[in-house]
Design an enzyme around this catalytic site. Structure first.
Site, PDB file in Angstrom:
ATOM      1  CB  SER A 193      -0.952  -0.048   1.201  1.00  0.00           C
ATOM      2  OG  SER A 193      -1.970   0.909   1.080  1.00  0.00           O
ATOM      3  CG  ASP A 347      -6.065  -2.826  -4.396  1.00  0.00           C
ATOM      4  OD1 ASP A 347      -6.649  -2.008  -3.658  1.00  0.00           O
ATOM      5  OD2 ASP A 347      -4.856  -2.754  -4.670  1.00  0.00           O
ATOM      6  CG  HIS A 377      -5.774  -2.064  -0.487  1.00  0.00           C
ATOM      7  ND1 HIS A 377      -4.909  -1.651  -1.477  1.00  0.00           N
ATOM      8  CD2 HIS A 377      -5.327  -1.472   0.659  1.00  0.00           C
ATOM      9  CE1 HIS A 377      -4.006  -0.840  -0.969  1.00  0.00           C
ATOM     10  NE2 HIS A 377      -4.223  -0.730   0.332  1.00  0.00           N
TER      11      HIS A 377
END
Length: 407
Positions: A193, A347, A377
C-alpha cells in the site's frame, strides 16, 4: 452520585449499541462483496470492525478527546504480538526514527539477504507493531534479515514525511549492512500500500546515490503509484469493496496530501486538471494502458468534466507538484532495479500498479508480476491470523519469498 453514574453508564450503553447498529446497517447497505472473494463472511466481519473503529474515532475526534487516526491505530495495535523462537527481534532507533530488526536465530556462514520493509495503512492504520507478524514470518521463511521501518503519521504529519523518514532510515541501514550480517549485493526494498509507494520512490532516489550499495530488487504490493488520475477501471469497479473503499481511500488521501475532501466529486471526474496537464501525463495514465481483461467487470470510460478553476488552484497544483513513482521521468524509472509486483483483482488501487508494470516493461526493467484473482486491498495483513486468515495472504507471502530466494 450513584444515580448520575448509572445515567452515564446507560447513555454509554445506548451510544455503543447505536453505533454498532449503524455500522452493521451501513456495511450491509454500501459494501460490495464480490463473488470471487473466498470467505466473504470473514471480509464482512473485518470491514465492520474497521467501520466500528472509524466511527468511534469520529465521535472521539468530535469530542476533542482523541484524533481518528490515533484512535484507529491504538485499537489496531491492541492485537497481541506473538514472539517466534526462531527469530531475534530488536527495537532500534536510527536517529529519531524507530525501526525493528528481525534476524534468524540460526547462524549463517555467509551474509544474508537484507529486506527493508515499509508498512502501509495510508497514515491512518499501520505501525511497527501491527506489522510485526508479517515481518517476523518473512524473516523466518526467507532466511533474511528484515528491517521494518517506522515513520511519523497523521494527524500531525503528512506528505512527504513517510518518504523523508523512511529514506533516512534506509540510508542509515545501507551504511551499516556489515554490522547486521547483510550482503550489500542483496538488499531488497519491500512495501505494501503506502509502504509500496515509499519503497518505489526510495528505489528511484537511491539510483542517484553513488556512495551507497545498489538496491538489488523492489517488491511492491498493491501500492499507490500516482495521485492525479482517478478514473481508472479499478477505481470504479472496486469503489465499495472492503477494505479500501472509495470513501476510506478519499479520507486517507485527502488527509495525507492535506487537501479538502469536499473536492472528491471534482477530482474523481477529472475536473481538477487542465487539458494541457492531462495531455502531459496521458502517456502514463491513460486507461488504454490497462489490459482489456481488467475492463470487463462493469467499466465504462467516462469523459472528464470541464476544468474547475478553484479545484485546480487548491488541489490540482498541489498534486502536480507531488512526486509519485509513476510520475517520474523515464530516465529515472529506467534505472530502477528489477521488480516483483503483486496486484489484487478486487483492490481499489489495482490499476495504479498495472500502469507502473507497463511503464517498467516498456523501459526494459525486469518485472515479475503476480495477480491474485481473489485478493483485496490489505489481505496480506490477515497472514498468521489462523481462523481469520485468507488463503490469498499465504500465496502473496509465498511468491514474495520465492522471488527473494531466486535473487
Amino acid at each position: 452520585m450513584l444515580f448520575l453514574l448509572l445515567i452515564l453508564l446507560g447513555a454509554g450503553g445506548v451510544l455503543s449499541t447505536g453505533i454498532g447498529l449503524y455500522v452493521i446497517c451501513y456495511h450491509l447497505l454500501t459494501a460490495d462483496i464480490p463473488a470471487g472473494i473466498s470467505h466473504p463472511l470473514k471480509l464482512r466481519i473485518f470491514h465492520c470492525v474497521l467501520l466500528l473503529f472509524m466511527t468511534w474515532g469520529k465521535v472521539l475526534e468530535a469530542l476533542k478527546i482523541c484524533s481518528l487516526p490515533r484512535f484507529v491505530r491504538f485499537m489496531h495495535d491492541l492485537m497481541p504480538v506473538k514472539q517466534d523462537p526462531d527469530v531475534v527481534v530488536t527495537d532500534l532507533r536510527f536517529g529519531s526514527n524507530p525501526v525493528k530488526l528481525y534476524q534468524p536465530k540460526t547462524s549463517s556462514l555467509t551474509p544474508r539477504t537484507g529486506i527493508i520493509f515499509y508498512h502501509g495503512g495510508g497514515m491512518v492504520l499501520g505501525s511497527l507493531k501491527s506489522y510485526h507478524r508479517i515481518c517476523c514470518h518473512l524473516c523466518k521463511v526467507s532466511g533474511s534479515v528484515v528491517l521494518s521501518v517506522g515513520y511519523r503519521q497523521l494527524p500531525e504529519h503528512r506528505f512527504p514525511v513517510p518518504e523523508i523518514d523512511s529514506f533516512a532510515s534506509t540510508v542509515h541501514f545501507l551504511r551499516s549492512l556489515k554490522d547486521y550480517g547483510v550482503d550489500p549485493a542483496r538488499v531488497v526494498l519491500c512495501g505494501d500500500s503506502l509502504g509500496g509507494t515509499v519503497a518505489a520512490r526510495i528505489c528511484q532516489k537511491l539510483e542517484e546515490r553513488q556512495d551507497l550499495p545498489k538496491i538489488r530488487a523492489q517488491i511492491l504490493i498493491y501500492a499507490k503509484m500516482q495521485g492525479l488520475y482517478f478514473q481508472l477501471p479499478s477505481y470504479e469497479q472496486n469503489k465499495n469493496v472492503p477494505m479500501l473503499t472509495r470513501r476510506f481511500a478519499t479520507y486517507c488521501f485527502s488527509q495525507y496530501m492535506d487537501i479538502n475532501p469536499a473536492w472528491e466529486h471534482v477530482i474523481f471526474k477529472g475536473g481538477h486538471l487542465p487539458t494541457e496537464s492531462w495531455e502531459k501525463y496521458r502517456k502514463w495514465l491513460d486507461p488504454e494502458n490497462i489490459p482489456q481483461r481488467f475492463k470487463q467487470r462493469g467499466y465504462r470510460p467516462v469523459s472528464r468534466m470541464p476544468l474547475n478553476e478553484s479545484a485546480y488552484l487548491e488541489v490540482g497544483l498541489r498534486l502536480e507538484r507531488a512526486t509519485f513513482p509513476l510520475m517520474v521521468e523515464d530516465e529515472v524509472v529506467a534505472r530502477v532495479p528489477e521488480a516483483c509486483l503483486v496486484t489484487c483483482e478486487y483492490d481499489f488501487l489495482r490499476d495504479d500498479l498495472l500502469l507502473y508494470k507497463k511503464r517498467l516493461e516498456d523501459l526494459g526493467v525486469p518485472v515479475t508480476w503476480h495477480h491474485m484473482e481473489d485478493g483485496f486491498h490489505g489481505v496480506l495483513n490477515t497472514l498468521t491470523l489462523r481462523f481469520f486468515q485468507f488463503p490469498c495472504s499465504a500465496r502473496i507471502m509465498n511468491v514474495i519469498v520465492h522471488f527473494i530466494k531466486g535473487l
